[in-house]
Design an enzyme around this catalytic site. Structure first.
Site, mmCIF file in Angstrom:
data_model
loop_
_atom_site.group_PDB
_atom_site.id
_atom_site.type_symbol
_atom_site.label_atom_id
_atom_site.label_comp_id
_atom_site.label_asym_id
_atom_site.label_seq_id
_atom_site.Cartn_x
_atom_site.Cartn_y
_atom_site.Cartn_z
ATOM 1 N N GLU A 236 71.934 56.186 -128.162
ATOM 2 C CA GLU A 236 71.955 57.049 -126.953
ATOM 3 C C GLU A 236 72.708 56.217 -126.017
ATOM 4 O O GLU A 236 72.971 55.017 -126.065
ATOM 5 C CB GLU A 236 70.624 57.045 -126.511
ATOM 6 C CG GLU A 236 70.012 56.039 -125.464
ATOM 7 C CD GLU A 236 69.832 54.748 -126.650
ATOM 8 O OE1 GLU A 236 69.578 54.946 -127.698
ATOM 9 O OE2 GLU A 236 69.543 53.554 -125.970
ATOM 10 N N SER B 40 75.088 38.721 -117.495
ATOM 11 C CA SER B 40 74.953 39.599 -118.964
ATOM 12 C C SER B 40 76.268 40.184 -119.028
ATOM 13 O O SER B 40 76.303 40.455 -120.254
ATOM 14 C CB SER B 40 74.042 40.736 -118.383
ATOM 15 O OG SER B 40 74.152 41.350 -117.379
ATOM 16 N N LYS C 53 75.066 43.505 -124.864
ATOM 17 C CA LYS C 53 74.675 44.691 -125.744
ATOM 18 C C LYS C 53 75.125 44.245 -127.136
ATOM 19 O O LYS C 53 74.249 44.611 -128.157
ATOM 20 C CB LYS C 53 75.153 45.588 -125.254
ATOM 21 C CG LYS C 53 74.401 46.034 -123.856
ATOM 22 C CD LYS C 53 74.515 47.619 -123.627
ATOM 23 C CE LYS C 53 73.390 48.070 -122.377
ATOM 24 N NZ LYS C 53 74.034 47.501 -121.200
HETATM 25 C C1 LIG Z 1 73.150 47.626 -120.017
HETATM 26 C C2 LIG Z 1 73.577 46.358 -119.113
HETATM 27 C C3 LIG Z 1 72.396 45.646 -118.536
HETATM 28 C C4 LIG Z 1 70.948 46.424 -118.426
HETATM 29 O O1 LIG Z 1 70.255 46.290 -119.859
HETATM 30 P P1 LIG Z 1 69.125 45.083 -120.055
HETATM 31 O O2 LIG Z 1 68.539 45.902 -121.315
HETATM 32 O O3 LIG Z 1 68.189 45.411 -118.914
HETATM 33 O O4 LIG Z 1 69.855 44.018 -120.495
HETATM 34 C C5 LIG Z 1 72.645 44.331 -117.754
HETATM 35 N N1 LIG Z 1 73.908 44.223 -117.724
HETATM 36 C C6 LIG Z 1 74.936 44.554 -118.444
HETATM 37 C C7 LIG Z 1 76.136 43.874 -118.187
HETATM 38 C C8 LIG Z 1 74.750 45.684 -119.219
HETATM 39 O O5 LIG Z 1 75.803 46.371 -119.821
#
Ligand SMILES: *Cc1c(COP(=O)(O)O)cnc(C)c1O
Length: 407
Positions: A119, A389, A97
Site C-alpha cells: 500500500e 529519515s 523505507k
Molecule cells: C514515510 C516516511 C516517514 C514516516 O514513516 P515512519 O514509519 O514513521 O518512519 C518519515 N520520514 C520519511 C522520509 C518518510 O518517507
C-alpha cells in the site's frame, strides 16, 4: 558490514502484544498466513545465510552504513546541545523505507512468494517496494488511493518505471487507509503466492516486530558511530513518528540505555486545538486507544469511534494510527512524545538547508523542529542524535506552495 540482530527484548509476547497494544485484529482467514509469516521470519533471522545476504545488500546496494554528520553550525546557532544527524537521507531511494522493503522482499523470495502487494500514501513506500521487487525479480502491485495518485504523480511514474503496477483505489476517502484495506483484501484472496509488504511498524503481528527489526539497523549503526565520533552515548535521540518505523529503528538500540532520552515527534498540523493534525498522543479528545488495520494502538477517532481525517504538511506523518510499540514505550514512560506544527516544520526545514546544506524531508523536519526547541536549554557538552529519515527533494513542490515562493 552491519549484521542486524534479532531482538533480545521480551516484547512483543508470543501473541504479538506490547503490553496492552499490538495483537492481531484481522479476519480469521488471515491467521494461517500470519502464522506462516511469523514462522518464516524467525527461521530467516536464525539463518546466517539470510542475514549475510541482507547485510551484503545493505552495504552494496543501499549504501549502508549511512554516516552521522555533526551539525556544527546548527549547534552553534542554537547555543546549547551538540547536534548529530543520522543520515538516512543518503540511503538509496532517499529515505529509511528501503531498509524494511529490502528485508521483507528478501523474506518473500525465501518463502517462494513471487507476487508482492503493498500500500502507499504519498508513494514513498510504494517506490521502496517497487525498488526492492525489481532488484529481486518479484512482481509488485501497489495499491494507492486515486486522490493520492492525482497529487503524487512523480512517485506514481517512478513506481511504473521500476516495473510495478499501480492500482487506483476508489473506495472511502481514496487515500492511504483505503489503500491498506485493498492491499489486505488482495492478500486474503491470493495468500498462497502473495506476500504483503507492509510499510511501517504497524498492522497485525508479526509486522510491527518485523519492521522494527529491519529498521533497527539505523540505531545499531548510530550507537556505534556516535560513540566513535563523540566518545559517548547521546543524551537524547529524536525522530519523527508517522507509523513509527524510523523512530523505532533508532530507539531500539538505545532502549536499555536508561540515560538516553527517547523523543518521538508527531505531526501537529495546524495546531492541536482545531483537530487538524496527526498527533495521536497529544490530543486527548481525538487520540485514544483503539483498533485500526489489524493492531491496537492510539487511533484518531471521534466520540463514536469513527476514524477522523488527519492533516499534516508531510504526507508520511499523515496517518490516524501509530505503531503499537510506541504506545507501549509511552505507557512505560520509556519514550516521550511531542509534536511540531506544519509551520514549525517548515521553519526547521529552511534552517537545516541554510545552516547545514542539507534539504531534509518534511517528515524529518518535524524532528529537527523539536531539536530547535530543545537544544538551547541543554548544556553545551550534551548531545542530541536526530534521525534525518529522508531527503526533501520529494517535498519541493509542497514547500514552494507553502512558503509562497516561485523557485
Ligand atoms: C514515510 C516516511 C516517514 C514516516 O514513516 P515512519 O514509519 O514513521 O518512519 C518519515 N520520514 C520519511 C522520509 C518518510 O518517507
Amino acid at each position: 558490514m552491519t549484521v542486524i540482530q534479532t531482538s533480545t527484548t521480551p516484547v512483543p509476547d508470543e501473541r504479538g502484544y506490547f503490553g496492552e497494544f499490538g495483537g492481531r485484529f484481522v479476519p480469521e482467514t488471515l491467521i494461517p498466513a500470519l502464522d506462516e509469516l511469523t514462522a518464516a521470519y524467525h527461521a530467516a533471522m536464525a539463518d546466517p545465510a539470510f542475514r549475510q545476504e541482507l547485510a551484503q545488500l545493505q552495504a552494496s546496494y543501499t549504501g549502508r552504513p549511512t554516516p552521522i554528520s555533526y551539525a556544527k553550525r546548527l549547534s552553534e546557532h542554537l547555543g546549547g546541545a551538540q547536534i548529530y544527524l543520522k543520515r538516512e537521507d543518503l540511503a538509496h531511494t532517499g529515505a529509511h523505507k528501503i531498509n524494511n522493503a529490502l528485508g521483507q522482499a528478501l523474506l518473500a523470495r525465501r518463502m517462494g512468494k513471487r507476487r508482492v502487494v503493498a500500500e502507499t500514501g504519498a508513494g514513498q513506500h510504494g517506490v521502496a517496494s517497487a525498488t526492492a521487487s525489481a532488484l529481486l525479480g518479484l512482481e509488485c502491485h501497489v495499491y494507492m488511493g486515486s486522490v493520492d495518485i492525482a497529487r503524487q504523480q512523480p512517485n506514481v511514474f517512478r513506481m511504473k518505471l521500476l516495473g510495478a503496477e499501480v492500482i487506483p483505489v476508489e473506495s472511502g476517502s481514496k487515500t492511504l487507509k483505503d489503500a491498506i484495506n485493498e492491499a489486505i483484501r488482495d492478500w486474503v484472496t491470493n495468500v498462497r503466492d502473495t506476500f504483503y509488504l507492509l510499510g511501517s511498524a504497524l498492522g497485525p503481528h508479526p509486522y510491527p516486530m518485523m519492521v522494527r527489526d529491519f529498521q533497527s539497523v539505523i540505531g545499531l549503526e548510530a550507537r556505534r558511530q556516535i560513540v566513535e565520533m563523540a566518545g559517548r552515548l547521546p543524551d537524547a535521540c529524536v525522530a519523527c513518528v508517522g507509523g513509527g518505523s524510523n523512530a523505532i529503528g533508532l530507539f531500539h538500540a538505545f532502549r536499555d540505555d536508561e540515560n538516553v532520552d527517547l523523543i518521538g515527534v508527531e505531526a501537529g498540523g495546524r495546531g492541536i486545538e482545531g483537530g487538524e493534525h496527526a498527533a495521536r498522543f497529544a490530543d486527548p479528545n481525538l487520540g485514544r486507544p483503539g483498533v485500526l488495520h489489524g493492531t491496537r494502538s492510539f487511533v484518531m477517532q471521534d466520540a463514536d469511534g469513527q476514524i477522523v481525517n488527519t492533516h499534516s504538511v508531510s504526507a508520511g506523518l499523515d496517518y490516524a494510527s501509530v505503531g503499537p510499540e510506541h504506545a507501549y514505550l509511552r505507557a512505560q514512560e520509556r519514550a516521550y512524545y511531542t509534536y511540531a506544527t506544519d509551520e514549525e516544520a517548515l521553519a526547521a526545514f529552511q534552517t537545516l538547508c541554510q545552516l547545514e546544506g542539507i534539504i531534509p524531508a518534511l517528515e524529518s523536519s518535524h524532528a529537527v523542529a523539536e531539536v530547535i526547541k530543545r537544544a538551547p536549554g541543554m548544556p553545551k557538552d550534551s548531545i542530541i542524535l536526530v534521525n534525518l529519515s529522508g531527503r526533501g527533494d520529494k517535498d519541493l513542490d509542497t514547500v514552494m506552495r507553502e512558503l509562497g515562493l516561485n523557485g
